[in-house]
Design an enzyme around this catalytic site. Structure first.
Site, PDB file in Angstrom:
ATOM      1  N   SER A 128      31.147  29.236  17.881  1.00 47.56           N
ATOM      2  CA  SER A 128      31.257  27.849  17.523  1.00 47.56           C
ATOM      3  C   SER A 128      32.676  27.494  16.701  1.00 47.56           C
ATOM      4  O   SER A 128      32.835  26.554  15.988  1.00 47.56           O
ATOM      5  CB  SER A 128      30.148  27.358  16.418  1.00 47.56           C
ATOM      6  OG  SER A 128      29.352  28.654  16.137  1.00 47.56           O
ATOM      7  N   SER A 131      38.328  25.437  19.527  1.00 46.11           N
ATOM      8  CA  SER A 131      39.411  24.640  19.243  1.00 46.11           C
ATOM      9  C   SER A 131      39.822  24.775  18.094  1.00 46.11           C
ATOM     10  O   SER A 131      40.867  24.712  17.600  1.00 46.11           O
ATOM     11  CB  SER A 131      39.359  23.251  19.866  1.00 46.11           C
ATOM     12  OG  SER A 131      39.134  23.314  21.187  1.00 46.11           O
ATOM     13  N   TRP A 155      35.014  35.305  24.445  1.00 49.13           N
ATOM     14  CA  TRP A 155      35.982  35.012  25.027  1.00 49.13           C
ATOM     15  C   TRP A 155      37.131  36.291  24.868  1.00 49.13           C
ATOM     16  O   TRP A 155      38.215  35.683  25.160  1.00 49.13           O
ATOM     17  CB  TRP A 155      36.682  33.501  25.159  1.00 49.13           C
ATOM     18  CG  TRP A 155      35.587  32.434  25.019  1.00 49.13           C
ATOM     19  CD1 TRP A 155      35.644  31.563  24.053  1.00 49.13           C
ATOM     20  CD2 TRP A 155      34.542  32.362  26.001  1.00 49.13           C
ATOM     21  NE1 TRP A 155      34.480  30.617  24.439  1.00 49.13           N
ATOM     22  CE2 TRP A 155      33.971  31.077  25.646  1.00 49.13           C
ATOM     23  CE3 TRP A 155      34.071  32.817  27.218  1.00 49.13           C
ATOM     24  CZ2 TRP A 155      33.103  30.219  26.495  1.00 49.13           C
ATOM     25  CZ3 TRP A 155      33.224  32.019  28.040  1.00 49.13           C
ATOM     26  CH2 TRP A 155      32.698  30.906  27.343  1.00 49.13           C
ATOM     27  N   THR A 157      39.271  38.488  26.322  1.00 48.51           N
ATOM     28  CA  THR A 157      39.708  38.775  27.664  1.00 48.51           C
ATOM     29  C   THR A 157      40.477  40.076  27.818  1.00 48.51           C
ATOM     30  O   THR A 157      40.905  40.695  26.945  1.00 48.51           O
ATOM     31  CB  THR A 157      40.794  37.787  28.184  1.00 48.51           C
ATOM     32  OG1 THR A 157      40.198  36.498  27.809  1.00 48.51           O
ATOM     33  CG2 THR A 157      41.272  37.688  29.570  1.00 48.51           C
ATOM     34  N   GLN A 279      53.535  12.659  58.772  1.00 46.05           N
ATOM     35  CA  GLN A 279      54.377  12.137  57.433  1.00 46.05           C
ATOM     36  C   GLN A 279      53.269  12.484  56.237  1.00 46.05           C
ATOM     37  O   GLN A 279      53.573  12.603  55.294  1.00 46.05           O
ATOM     38  CB  GLN A 279      54.759  10.948  57.410  1.00 46.05           C
ATOM     39  CG  GLN A 279      55.696  10.618  56.659  1.00 46.05           C
ATOM     40  CD  GLN A 279      56.462   9.293  56.652  1.00 46.05           C
ATOM     41  OE1 GLN A 279      55.726   8.456  57.017  1.00 46.05           O
ATOM     42  NE2 GLN A 279      57.849   9.299  56.827  1.00 46.05           N
ATOM     43  N   PHE A 339      43.442  22.514  53.845  1.00 47.51           N
ATOM     44  CA  PHE A 339      42.947  23.348  54.672  1.00 47.51           C
ATOM     45  C   PHE A 339      41.778  22.803  55.135  1.00 47.51           C
ATOM     46  O   PHE A 339      40.734  23.571  56.136  1.00 47.51           O
ATOM     47  CB  PHE A 339      42.443  24.714  53.797  1.00 47.51           C
ATOM     48  CG  PHE A 339      43.486  25.716  53.696  1.00 47.51           C
ATOM     49  CD1 PHE A 339      44.601  25.584  53.118  1.00 47.51           C
ATOM     50  CD2 PHE A 339      43.211  26.911  54.495  1.00 47.51           C
ATOM     51  CE1 PHE A 339      45.559  26.578  53.047  1.00 47.51           C
ATOM     52  CE2 PHE A 339      44.472  27.915  54.368  1.00 47.51           C
ATOM     53  CZ  PHE A 339      45.460  27.740  53.642  1.00 47.51           C
ATOM     54  N   GLU A 364      43.611  29.749  25.650  1.00 45.88           N
ATOM     55  CA  GLU A 364      44.680  29.554  24.959  1.00 45.88           C
ATOM     56  C   GLU A 364      44.966  28.433  24.419  1.00 45.88           C
ATOM     57  O   GLU A 364      46.241  27.834  24.378  1.00 45.88           O
ATOM     58  CB  GLU A 364      46.025  30.483  25.647  1.00 45.88           C
ATOM     59  CG  GLU A 364      45.633  32.045  25.598  1.00 45.88           C
ATOM     60  CD  GLU A 364      46.779  32.880  26.256  1.00 45.88           C
ATOM     61  OE1 GLU A 364      48.082  32.381  25.745  1.00 45.88           O
ATOM     62  OE2 GLU A 364      46.574  33.676  26.656  1.00 45.88           O
ATOM     63  N   GLY A 365      43.990  27.370  24.158  1.00 49.50           N
ATOM     64  CA  GLY A 365      44.062  26.203  23.447  1.00 49.50           C
ATOM     65  C   GLY A 365      43.818  25.277  24.742  1.00 49.50           C
ATOM     66  O   GLY A 365      44.329  25.134  25.703  1.00 49.50           O
TER      67      GLY A 365
HETATM   68  N1  CAA Z   1      53.248  28.329  13.446  1.00 49.94           N
HETATM   69  C1  CAA Z   1      53.035  28.922  12.209  1.00 49.94           C
HETATM   70  N2  CAA Z   1      52.141  28.516  11.378  1.00 49.94           N
HETATM   71  C2  CAA Z   1      51.275  27.307  11.852  1.00 49.94           C
HETATM   72  C3  CAA Z   1      51.473  27.005  13.348  1.00 49.94           C
HETATM   73  C4  CAA Z   1      52.290  27.401  14.075  1.00 49.94           C
HETATM   74  N3  CAA Z   1      52.556  27.240  15.273  1.00 49.94           N
HETATM   75  N4  CAA Z   1      50.719  26.035  13.486  1.00 49.94           N
HETATM   76  C5  CAA Z   1      49.965  25.722  12.116  1.00 49.94           C
HETATM   77  N5  CAA Z   1      50.511  26.645  11.421  1.00 49.94           N
HETATM   78  C6  CAA Z   1      49.961  26.851   9.958  1.00 49.94           C
HETATM   79  C7  CAA Z   1      50.380  25.454   9.386  1.00 49.94           C
HETATM   80  O1  CAA Z   1      51.661  25.307   8.648  1.00 49.94           O
HETATM   81  C8  CAA Z   1      49.087  25.358   8.066  1.00 49.94           C
HETATM   82  O2  CAA Z   1      49.676  26.336   7.162  1.00 49.94           O
HETATM   83  P1  CAA Z   1      49.390  25.750   5.446  1.00 49.94           P
HETATM   84  O3  CAA Z   1      48.180  26.099   5.400  1.00 49.94           O
HETATM   85  O4  CAA Z   1      50.068  26.851   4.838  1.00 49.94           O
HETATM   86  O5  CAA Z   1      50.034  24.604   5.333  1.00 49.94           O
HETATM   87  C9  CAA Z   1      48.244  26.325   8.645  1.00 49.94           C
HETATM   88  O6  CAA Z   1      48.766  26.789   9.909  1.00 49.94           O
HETATM   89  C10 CAA Z   1      47.090  25.074   9.283  1.00 49.94           C
HETATM   90  O7  CAA Z   1      47.740  24.372  10.292  1.00 49.94           O
HETATM   91  P2  CAA Z   1      46.941  23.035  10.651  1.00 49.94           P
HETATM   92  O8  CAA Z   1      46.373  22.374   9.784  1.00 49.94           O
HETATM   93  O9  CAA Z   1      47.927  22.526  11.773  1.00 49.94           O
HETATM   94  O10 CAA Z   1      45.664  23.718  11.663  1.00 49.94           O
HETATM   95  P3  CAA Z   1      44.357  22.956  12.188  1.00 49.94           P
HETATM   96  O11 CAA Z   1      43.194  23.771  11.886  1.00 49.94           O
HETATM   97  O12 CAA Z   1      44.394  21.695  12.271  1.00 49.94           O
HETATM   98  O13 CAA Z   1      44.675  23.844  13.766  1.00 49.94           O
HETATM   99  C11 CAA Z   1      45.296  23.664  16.002  1.00 49.94           C
HETATM  100  C12 CAA Z   1      45.468  23.455  14.507  1.00 49.94           C
HETATM  101  C13 CAA Z   1      46.789  23.711  16.719  1.00 49.94           C
HETATM  102  C14 CAA Z   1      44.394  22.800  16.646  1.00 49.94           C
HETATM  103  C15 CAA Z   1      44.919  25.171  16.096  1.00 49.94           C
HETATM  104  O14 CAA Z   1      43.701  25.441  15.649  1.00 49.94           O
HETATM  105  C16 CAA Z   1      44.724  25.735  17.610  1.00 49.94           C
HETATM  106  O15 CAA Z   1      45.783  25.970  18.283  1.00 49.94           O
HETATM  107  N6  CAA Z   1      43.616  25.699  18.090  1.00 49.94           N
HETATM  108  C17 CAA Z   1      43.502  26.049  19.396  1.00 49.94           C
HETATM  109  C18 CAA Z   1      43.137  27.761  19.311  1.00 49.94           C
HETATM  110  C19 CAA Z   1      43.129  28.369  20.593  1.00 49.94           C
HETATM  111  O16 CAA Z   1      44.057  28.128  21.546  1.00 49.94           O
HETATM  112  N7  CAA Z   1      42.369  29.352  21.160  1.00 49.94           N
HETATM  113  C20 CAA Z   1      42.419  29.964  22.038  1.00 49.94           C
HETATM  114  C21 CAA Z   1      42.326  31.392  21.634  1.00 49.94           C
HETATM  115  S1  CAA Z   1      42.829  32.660  22.912  1.00 49.94           S
HETATM  116  C22 CAA Z   1      41.673  32.620  24.324  1.00 49.94           C
HETATM  117  O17 CAA Z   1      41.561  31.416  25.011  1.00 49.94           O
HETATM  118  C23 CAA Z   1      41.191  33.793  24.970  1.00 49.94           C
HETATM  119  C24 CAA Z   1      41.562  34.865  25.742  1.00 49.94           C
HETATM  120  O18 CAA Z   1      41.733  36.056  25.325  1.00 49.94           O
HETATM  121  C25 CAA Z   1      42.786  34.396  26.688  1.00 49.94           C
END
Ligand code: CAA
Length: 385
Positions: A128, A131, A155, A157, A279, A339, A364-365
């Site tokens: 749960s 994202s 997940w 990987t 074309q 194809f 990865e998001g």
């Molecule tokens: N670099 C450094 N710090 C960061 C940052 C970044 N790029 N982005 C956010 N932060 C910090 C913020 O500054 C903030 O810090 P403070 O609390 O000190 O102010 C803190 O993190 C929280 O930031 P947000 O309020 O922006 O966080 P949020 O809860 O709103 O989430 C989000 C932001 C971008 C939606 C994030 O949750 C996100 O990227 N979600 C997607 C997750 C994801 O990609 N999952 C995939 C996992 S991998 C996978 O798929 C499996 C695999 O093995 C391939």
């Protein structure tokens, strides 16, 4: 536009292309059918010193940076999207150590990954908490001199193929994302088990598992960075660096599908001429090729931004991820169309490209999250002008 690449880039690309042609292309369909892990490919990459392309030289890697990582992923994915991610996920798993680890952690773990002796995975998402990664429930508590992990991840990987795992937990749920703490956990640690393997639509040679932690004791020296509450930041920094790699996987898939589509439309004769003579077909190919080239330049730009040491790379990394992965979905779908009926059939390699491409818009998001990252960055930039 090879002119924009250095001699080092081109030599690396040639080396990986050779490995992909020899070790990946001939087995891609079989790996897809059986779901077997591409160990022979990993071995070939390891023998050529390619498991540590992105790892700095002081930690046993090649120190060649993110652009070269992307070129490697692109070439592998051109032959098989599953192999591309089986390789790229080692970058995803090792970035937390590289970006947030202590010097001792870097010296202990990075050389083993660079050598290809051990594979690494990234445990962030949960059932749960996808994202909304900050809402994770897996718990870490400090008890009697050890960190104790409880909870499950989804997940993962490279799940059962990996031997090292970057694991994100909450050590203080009241602090939200500031309460997240990461650990480096090795396979075989009591209380850590690999769970169910997912039955996926594409990238079928890569095992994606649930991972479970039940009273799993981890020593304090394996707390990432040696500091509590910094895990979310390290996860976000990791994703900024890793997203161009997913984009490169998508780029490779799109280019691979385009190459197959061009070859097929030249060969396929209908109404007494090759269908490529029409074309309508040429315009489709032209649009596909234009989108692929645009994606390539954005992916390389994002990788170059990271390699340059740019301070903020979230926006360009997300842009590359969105654009390249949406392109891959469009281009692979159009390639199936070109194809015709054969595109829909497993006797031909093209439908696999479309199945493999779909995940790149999700993991990865999701691309919706990438657009959120880009949108937030735009608003932040405009208020600081
Ligand atoms: N670099 C450094 N710090 C960061 C940052 C970044 N790029 N982005 C956010 N932060 C910090 C913020 O500054 C903030 O810090 P403070 O609390 O000190 O102010 C803190 O993190 C929280 O930031 P947000 O309020 O922006 O966080 P949020 O809860 O709103 O989430 C989000 C932001 C971008 C939606 C994030 O949750 C996100 O990227 N979600 C997607 C997750 C994801 O990609 N999952 C995939 C996992 S991998 C996978 O798929 C499996 C695999 O093995 C391939």
């Amino acid at each position: 536009m090879d002119e924009l690449l250095t001699k080092e880039n081109l030599e690396l690309r040639e080396l990986v292309r050779g490995i992909a042609n020899q070790h990946v292309r001939p087995v891609a369909a079989e790996l897809d059918r059986t779901g077997e892990y591409p160990w022979d490919v990993i071995k070939a990459l390891q023998q050529n010193g390619l498991m540590g392309v992105w790892i700095p030289k002081e930690y046993g890697g090649k120190g060649m940076g993110i652009l070269n990582l992307c070129l490697t992923v692109e070439e592998l994915s051109k032959a098989c999207g599953g192999v591309g991610v089986a390789y790229a996920v080692n970058a995803l798993g090792s970035f937390p150590i590289l970006l947030g680890g202590t010097e001792e952690q870097k010296k202990k773990y990075l050389p083993q990954i660079a050598e290809g002796k051990k594979l690494i995975a990234f445990c962030l998402s949960e059932k749960s908490a996808g994202s909304d990664a900050g809402s994770m429930k897996a718990r870490s508590e400090f008890r009697d001199g050890m960190w104790v992990l409880n909870g499950s991840k989804k997940w993962t990987t490279n799940g059962n193929a990996a031997t090292i795992y970057s694991v994100f937990t909450t050590s203080n749920p009241d602090r939200g994302s500031r309460g997240i703490t990461a650990f480096i956990v090795e396979k075989g640690t009591p209380g850590f088990t690999i769970g169910k393997r997912e039955d996926l639509m594409g990238i079928r040679c890569v095992p994606v598992h649930e991972t479970h932690f039940e009273e799993c004791h981890v020593p304090p020296e394996d707390m990432l960075g040696g500091q509590e509450g910094r895990g979310f930041m390290h996860a976000m920094m990791t994703l900024d660096w890793a997203r161009p790699g997913v984009a490169a996987q998508a780029l490779g898939l799109a280019q691979g599908a385009l190459d197959l589509a061009v070859a097929y439309t030249k060969e396929r004769v209908q109404f007494g001429q090759s269908i490529a003579s029409n074309q309508a077909i040429q315009f489709m190919l032209a649009d596909m090729a234009t989108q692929v080239e645009a994606a390539r330049q954005l992916v390389y730009a994002a990788a170059r931004a990271i390699d340059s040491g740019a301070k903020s790379v979230s926006k360009i990394a997300s842009m590359a991820k969105v654009f390249a992965t949406d392109t891959a979905m469009r281009v692979t779908t159009d390639a199936v169309q070109l194809f015709g009926g054969y595109g829909y059939c497993r006797d031909y390699p093209i439908e696999k490209y479309m199945r493999d491409a779909k995940i790149t818009q999700i993991y990865e998001g999701t691309n919706q999250i990438q657009r959120m990252v880009i949108g937030r960055a735009l608003i932040k930039e405009s208020s600081s002008k």
